[in-house]
Design an enzyme around this catalytic site. Structure first.
Site, short mmCIF file in Angstrom:
data_model
loop_
_atom_site.label_atom_id
_atom_site.label_comp_id
_atom_site.label_asym_id
_atom_site.label_seq_id
_atom_site.Cartn_x
_atom_site.Cartn_y
_atom_site.Cartn_z
NE ARG A 171 78.90 58.13 8.28
CZ ARG A 171 79.11 57.40 7.20
NH1 ARG A 171 79.44 56.14 7.32
NH2 ARG A 171 79.01 57.93 6.00
CE LYS B 245 80.88 59.79 2.54
NZ LYS B 245 80.49 58.41 2.14
CE1 TYR C 272 84.60 52.98 4.78
CE2 TYR C 272 83.53 54.71 6.04
CZ TYR C 272 83.77 53.37 5.81
OH TYR C 272 83.18 52.43 6.61
CG HIS D 226 84.58 55.11 -1.51
ND1 HIS D 226 84.37 53.74 -1.46
CD2 HIS D 226 84.04 55.62 -0.37
CE1 HIS D 226 83.73 53.45 -0.34
NE2 HIS D 226 83.54 54.56 0.34
CD GLU E 140 88.03 53.23 0.40
OE1 GLU E 140 87.86 53.66 1.56
OE2 GLU E 140 88.57 53.90 -0.50
CG ASP F 251 77.60 52.01 -2.42
OD1 ASP F 251 76.94 51.10 -2.97
OD2 ASP F 251 78.31 51.82 -1.42
#
Ligand SMILES: NC(=O)c1ccc[n+]([C@@H]2O[C@H](COP(=O)([O-])OP(=O)(O)OC[C@H]3O[C@@H](n4cnc5c(N)ncnc54)[C@H](O)[C@@H]3O)[C@@H](O)[C@H]2O)c1
Length: 372
Positions: A15, A75, A94, A96, A118, A270
């Protein structure tokens, strides 16, 4: 504002954080866009596509990070990217963080402003920058499940929709949220017998109203899950308890009672996965077999369909990128409390309560003092 678009460097990531149309919108609003050469290639966007809308193409990630005040990515930052961060630089991607203390520490040390896709919320309390990827993973889960049901892929040798005179496959979907709904639509379209199981009765009522006749809703409890696992050819793990590890709905003992060659696609991997025997896999080696059951547990499923995923993600992220560039993140946050939840970190201070609590770090609300 100068906005930077580096090429994604995580393994199997195809992506890109912004399409040429996004670069064009920013440039029209008076901003500059710096793109690393070939950043969009794996998603089907050439350097020329970006050049034609007025973006500047540079040869290395260092040039992007050196020049840009805001970086737009996909990412979570990789070590090679973190070393290029500059103090005060906005990184919109993102993160996380709850899953990686090491990443949080590195970002604290770098002094960036981390705005995490997120944790941004919309007016209804939903997660608008997570939903598109769940939609992709949900649709993909049936495509992948159908493939691994084929005999050469270690499956039972079953065609999902059957043929005249031969029964279709039995598909059990655990969790009727975004992933589960998209999975059910695709499986039903192929002609499978579909069961959606959830603990939310309101959700089951809604699904019962909108789904076609070959989709049935069943309340999820330990007994009914076990009952339906025995019948299943394909199981989709699509449960989520926000902020927590996924509930374990399938034990190792359940597997031995399942049909030999049946397939589990544990999309919830995940969040730890909802099957006791699940462990994370990659697109290079997506499956493994336990007790005769094929497990597919890829943690970044949308990465494989980079073009679709890029378009779906960028459709959702661009309005926020534009707002940050036009107004600055502080003003954008005062105008939209849901966007403010996306601001995880500013100059070493954690600004999102859930992220701070999950890593046991002090929480400092935007414009407030430090809370232990
Ligand atoms: N592997 C990947 O590449 C990938 C990509 C996108 C999303 N995901 C993951 O897929 C999972 C599902 O995401 P989503 O967006 O559909 O979440 P969602 O919140 O929309 O749906 C989750 C559903 O699970 C239900 N649920 C919770 N506990 C349950 C139980 N014990 N039994 C049955 N149902 C239960 C909830 O009621 C809810 O309807 C998440 O873990 C998400 O992170 C993975």
């Amino acid at each position: 504002m100068r906005v930077g678009l580096p090429r994604e460097i995580k393994a199997d990531e195809y992506r890109v954080g912004m399409m040429p149309v996004g670069a064009e919108s920013l440039i029209r609003s008076g901003h500059q866009v710096v793109v690393e050469s070939q950043a969009g290639l794996a998603s089907g966007f050439s350097d020329d596509d970006y050049r034609q809308v007025g973006a500047t193409i540079v040869g290395s990630p260092r040039e992007v990070f050196d020049q840009a005040e805001m970086i737009v990515k996909v990412k979570e930052p990789q070590p090679g990217e973190i070393s290029l961060f500059r103090r005060g630089q906005i990184i919109f991607t993102y993160f996380h963080f709850a899953a990686s203390r090491a990443l949080m520490q590195a970002c604290i040390d770098s002094g960036i402003v981390a705005i995490a896709y997120e944790t941004i919320r919309d007016r209804k309390g939903g997660l608008p920058l997570l939903t598109p990827m769940s939609e992709v993973a949900g649709k993909m889960s049936i495509q992948e499940g159908a493939k691994y049901l084929e005999k050469p892929m270690m499956g039972r040798g079953i065609l999902l929709g059957g043929v005249p005179g031969v029964a279709p496959a039995h598909v059990v979907i655990l969790g009727g949220g975004v992933v589960g709904t998209q999975a059910a639509k695709v499986a039903a379209g192929l002609g499978a017998n579909v069961i959606i199981m959830d603990i939310n009765l309101e959700r089951l009522r809604y699904l019962d109203d909108v789904m076609p006749a070959n989709v049935h809703t069943i309340f999820s409890d330990a007994h009914t899950v076990r009952e339906h696992l025995l019948l299943a050819d394909l199981v989709i793990g699509a449960v989520l308890i926000p902020g927590a590890t996924a509930p374990r709905l399938v034990s190792r003992a359940d597997l031995s009672a399942m049909k030999n060659g049946s397939v589990i696609v544990d999309v919830a991997i995940d969040q730890g996965g909802c099957v006791e025997t699940s462990r994370p896999t990659t697109h290079q080696q997506p499956t493994f077999v336990v007790e005769g059951v094929v497990h597919y547990c890829v943690t970044n499923m949308p990465g494989a369909v980079g073009r679709t995923s890029t378009i779906a993600l960028c459709n959702a992220t661009l309005p926020y990128a534009l707002r940050i560039a036009n107004k600055g993140y502080e003003r954008a946050a005062t105008e939209d409390a849901g966007f403010a939840e996306g601001i995880n970190l500013v100059a070493g201070r954690v600004r999102n309560r859930a992220v701070a609590e999950s890593l046991n770090l002090p929480y400092e609300p935007l414009g407030g003092g430090i809370k232990p």
